[in-house]
Design an enzyme around this catalytic site. Structure first.
Site, PDB file in Angstrom:
ATOM      1  N   LYS A 148       0.846  -1.181   0.000  1.00 42.84           N
ATOM      2  CA  LYS A 148       0.000   0.000   0.000  1.00 42.84           C
ATOM      3  C   LYS A 148       0.891   1.245   0.000  1.00 42.84           C
ATOM      4  CE  LYS A 148      -1.883   2.041   3.884  1.00 42.84           C
ATOM      5  NZ  LYS A 148      -0.989   2.699   4.820  1.00 42.84           N
ATOM      6  N   HIS A 178      -1.073  -5.030   5.849  1.00 40.37           N
ATOM      7  CA  HIS A 178      -0.363  -5.772   6.899  1.00 40.37           C
ATOM      8  C   HIS A 178      -1.262  -6.073   8.101  1.00 40.37           C
ATOM      9  CE1 HIS A 178       0.348  -1.846   8.818  1.00 40.37           C
ATOM     10  NE2 HIS A 178       0.653  -2.501   9.927  1.00 40.37           N
ATOM     11  N   LYS A 182      -1.606  -9.607  11.011  1.00 39.29           N
ATOM     12  CA  LYS A 182      -1.452  -9.554  12.473  1.00 39.29           C
ATOM     13  C   LYS A 182      -2.136 -10.765  13.083  1.00 39.29           C
ATOM     14  CE  LYS A 182      -1.289  -4.519  12.938  1.00 39.29           C
ATOM     15  NZ  LYS A 182      -0.125  -4.121  13.717  1.00 39.29           N
ATOM     16  N   HIS A 240      -6.902  -0.634   6.388  1.00 42.73           N
ATOM     17  CA  HIS A 240      -6.873  -1.400   7.635  1.00 42.73           C
ATOM     18  C   HIS A 240      -8.229  -1.446   8.355  1.00 42.73           C
ATOM     19  CE1 HIS A 240      -2.725  -1.137   6.749  1.00 42.73           C
ATOM     20  NE2 HIS A 240      -2.438  -0.031   7.391  1.00 42.73           N
ATOM     21  N   LYS A 330      -3.753   9.905  14.971  1.00 41.55           N
ATOM     22  CA  LYS A 330      -2.349   9.968  15.392  1.00 41.55           C
ATOM     23  C   LYS A 330      -2.214  10.931  16.562  1.00 41.55           C
ATOM     24  CE  LYS A 330      -0.314   8.419  11.178  1.00 41.55           C
ATOM     25  NZ  LYS A 330      -0.036   7.021  11.508  1.00 41.55           N
TER      26      LYS A 330
HETATM   27  C1  BG6 Z   1       0.456   2.046   8.077  1.00 45.91           C
HETATM   28  C2  BG6 Z   1       0.149   3.519   8.010  1.00 45.91           C
HETATM   29  O1  BG6 Z   1      -0.182   1.368   7.021  1.00 45.91           O
HETATM   30  O2  BG6 Z   1      -0.016   1.516   9.310  1.00 45.91           O
HETATM   31  C3  BG6 Z   1       0.776   4.240   9.179  1.00 45.91           C
HETATM   32  O3  BG6 Z   1       0.633   4.043   6.783  1.00 45.91           O
HETATM   33  C4  BG6 Z   1       0.383   3.606  10.478  1.00 45.91           C
HETATM   34  O4  BG6 Z   1       0.430   5.620   9.170  1.00 45.91           O
HETATM   35  C5  BG6 Z   1       0.609   2.104  10.458  1.00 45.91           C
HETATM   36  O5  BG6 Z   1       1.151   4.195  11.523  1.00 45.91           O
HETATM   37  C6  BG6 Z   1       0.037   1.430  11.682  1.00 45.91           C
HETATM   38  O6  BG6 Z   1       0.441   0.094  11.717  1.00 45.91           O
HETATM   39  P1  BG6 Z   1       0.633  -0.685  13.101  1.00 45.91           P
HETATM   40  O7  BG6 Z   1       1.020  -2.059  12.676  1.00 45.91           O
HETATM   41  O8  BG6 Z   1       1.708   0.038  13.844  1.00 45.91           O
HETATM   42  O9  BG6 Z   1      -0.688  -0.629  13.799  1.00 45.91           O
END
Ligand code: BG6
Length: 481
Positions: A148, A178, A182, A240, A330
């Site tokens: 992505k 991703h 998880k 996500h 964030k």
């Molecule tokens: C990424 C985003 O896909 O996922 C980021 O681009 C974000 O902005 C991240 O911080 C969060 O992933 P995780 O695995 O830390 O929850």
């Protein structure tokens, strides 16, 4: 009992963008861990490909420093590391030109799985796909992995799908989200489909509402330019959070096979109502002297949201009438990802009105402190009559599974799935397009109206408006602790 690791087939894995941030942070450490656990067979090859000219030894040195930076020290045992280094090769490649392609072709061996990881800007996907195909480096059994952002709207996602489809079949394309890799996200499927307990209640008749929270403490510092062109909607929701929503809302697939799963997820996305104007709140962290979005994004005029909360409706037989509240942002108070399913009141109380009733809530904690808890009503112990109290049936995976709990990073799992040829945890082209088709008109609306996000303090739980979004429905967000 420690889970048995089944080695994958021998492979040649080419990582385009092998010196980039994702490769250093996630892909190479993930591969190292799988090697250490014995899942990668002797004779597998990992070939780094990037623009810079460097020798194999220089690449090996770079990989070693990445592993030192991103893995705990005790995982880097010298003999394991030496074996890993033996697998590495390097080719300097010009994605848009001719340089390096012959050398890459010479690295590839017959009779092993060939996988190509495009850890590069999406604008290069077409060039890489074309050259791999035309030079015969990739064949009908090869796989490509793409990261992505997969487009920034429906049109660009469609164009990417089309350019990849010119050279590869859908069953060769692994689009990474991703979150699907998880461990705890996969657990959502186990909770829903391996237990009889929840499924009969999993619908609008019994579920009052669902909350999905992905709160982060990090800001956008360091990737301000990318983020400012994306915002929380494109960066987190389109992929996500949408995937989490699908796993909660989907119908049971008939088997745990890629297309059976993906067909059901697609139906959820297609059943989403358009987002109504009063059903969302966008926020932007603004610090007085502290972390400030505009400074970190390097754009004093920015109207990009670093937070979004919204209320979605899935218009189908199962869910009509049950809202799904989603929020992500964030620089919030703490890092927590969880899904909470709040059930409805029992139809009749036999305990009288003096007893305060509390909802049954099933909370699935994705990170940190992975686990689940179910809030249930019990009798408060003691002689004081029939007084009720709500308590948690709480299970922390770390406590329940003890020392055997090994939570692999999402990338470890996903890369091995590519080699195994299993697309279940990857997004299909039509799924990605459907998600953009839902997101696009929302973003267009903000842009034409010139909507400004509501400021919130860094380290808080988000803007006031987000609280109101639920209050006006007589509900409240779970606390971000
Ligand atoms: C990424 C985003 O896909 O996922 C980021 O681009 C974000 O902005 C991240 O911080 C969060 O992933 P995780 O695995 O830390 O929850």
């Amino acid at each position: 009992m420690v889970a048995r690791v089944i080695p994958v087939e021998k492979f040649d894995l080419v990582i385009f963008g092998a010196t980039g941030d994702l490769a250093r942070r996630k892909i190479l450490p993930g591969l190292y861990r799988r090697w250490k656990e014995g899942q990668i067979p002797e004779g597998a090859a990992i070939i780094g490909a990037a623009r810079s000219e460097m020798s194999r030894a220089e690449f090996q040195a770079q990989v070693t420093s990445a592993l030192e930076e991103f893995l705990p020290k005790d995982e880097l045992q010298p003999d394991v590391l030496a074996g890993f280094m033996d697998m590495l090769g390097y080719v300097a490649i010009d994605a848009r030109g001719e340089g390096g392609w012959q050398a890459l072709g010479e690295h590839m061996r017959e009779g092993v799985v060939r996988a190509f990881y495009f850890s590069v800007a999406p604008s290069l996907f077409g060039d890489l796909a074309q050259r791999l195909h035309q030079r015969g480096i990739a064949d009908r059994d090869s796989r490509i992995v793409v990261e992505k952002p997969f487009g920034k709207d429906l049109q660009t996602a469609r164009a990417l799908n089309q350019v990849l489809a010119e050279y590869f079949h859908e069953d060769q394309i692994y689009r990474i989200d991703h979150y699907l890799g998880k461990e705890t996200v996969q657990n959502l499927m186990a909770v829903r489909f391996a237990n009889i307990l929840f499924e009969p209640l999993w619908n609008a008749q019994f579920v009052d509402h669902v909350q999905i929270t992905v709160a982060e403490t990090v800001g956008v510092d360091g990737r301000g330019e990318y983020y400012d062109n994306s915002g929380a909607m494109r960066d987190m929701v389109q992929n996500h959070l949408m995937q989490l929503l699908c796993l909660i809302a989907m119908e049971p697939p008939h088997c745990f096979e890629p297309d059976a799963m993906r067909d059901e997820k697609l139906k959820v996305i297609r059943a989403l109502d358009p987002l109504r104007p009063g059903d969302y709140v966008r926020g932007q962290y603004r610090g007085n002297g502290g972390a400030d979005y505009l400074t970190e994004a390097g754009n004093p005029e920015s109207r990009t949201e670093s937070f979004i909360a919204m209320k979605l409706h899935v218009s189908n037989w199962r869910w009509k009438g049950t809202p799904f509240y989603l929020r992500t942002g964030k620089r919030l108070k703490s890092r927590v990802s969880e899904i909470a399913i709040t059930f409805k009141e029992p139809p009749h109380s036999i305990f009288g009105e003096s007893n305060l009733w509390r909802e049954n809530v099933l909370v699935i904690r994705l990170q940190p402190d992975e686990g689940m808890d179910l809030r249930v009503m019990i009798k408060e112990p003691g002689p004081g009559g029939m007084r009720l109290k709500d308590v948690a049936l709480d299970m922390s995976f770390a406590e329940a599974l003890g020392n055997d709990l090994y939570v692999p990073d999402a990338y470890e799992r996903l890369i091995m799935d590519v080699i195994r040829g299993n697309q279940t945890l990857f997004m299909r082209g039509d799924e990605v397009e459907a998600a953009w088709a839902w997101v696009d008109p929302i973003i267009e609306g903000w842009e034409t109206r010139g909507d400004r996000p509501e400021p919130y303090d860094p380290g808080s739980t988000g803007p006031e408006g987000a609280l109101m979004l639920m209050h006006k429905d007589g509900r409240r967000w779970r606390e971000i602790r």
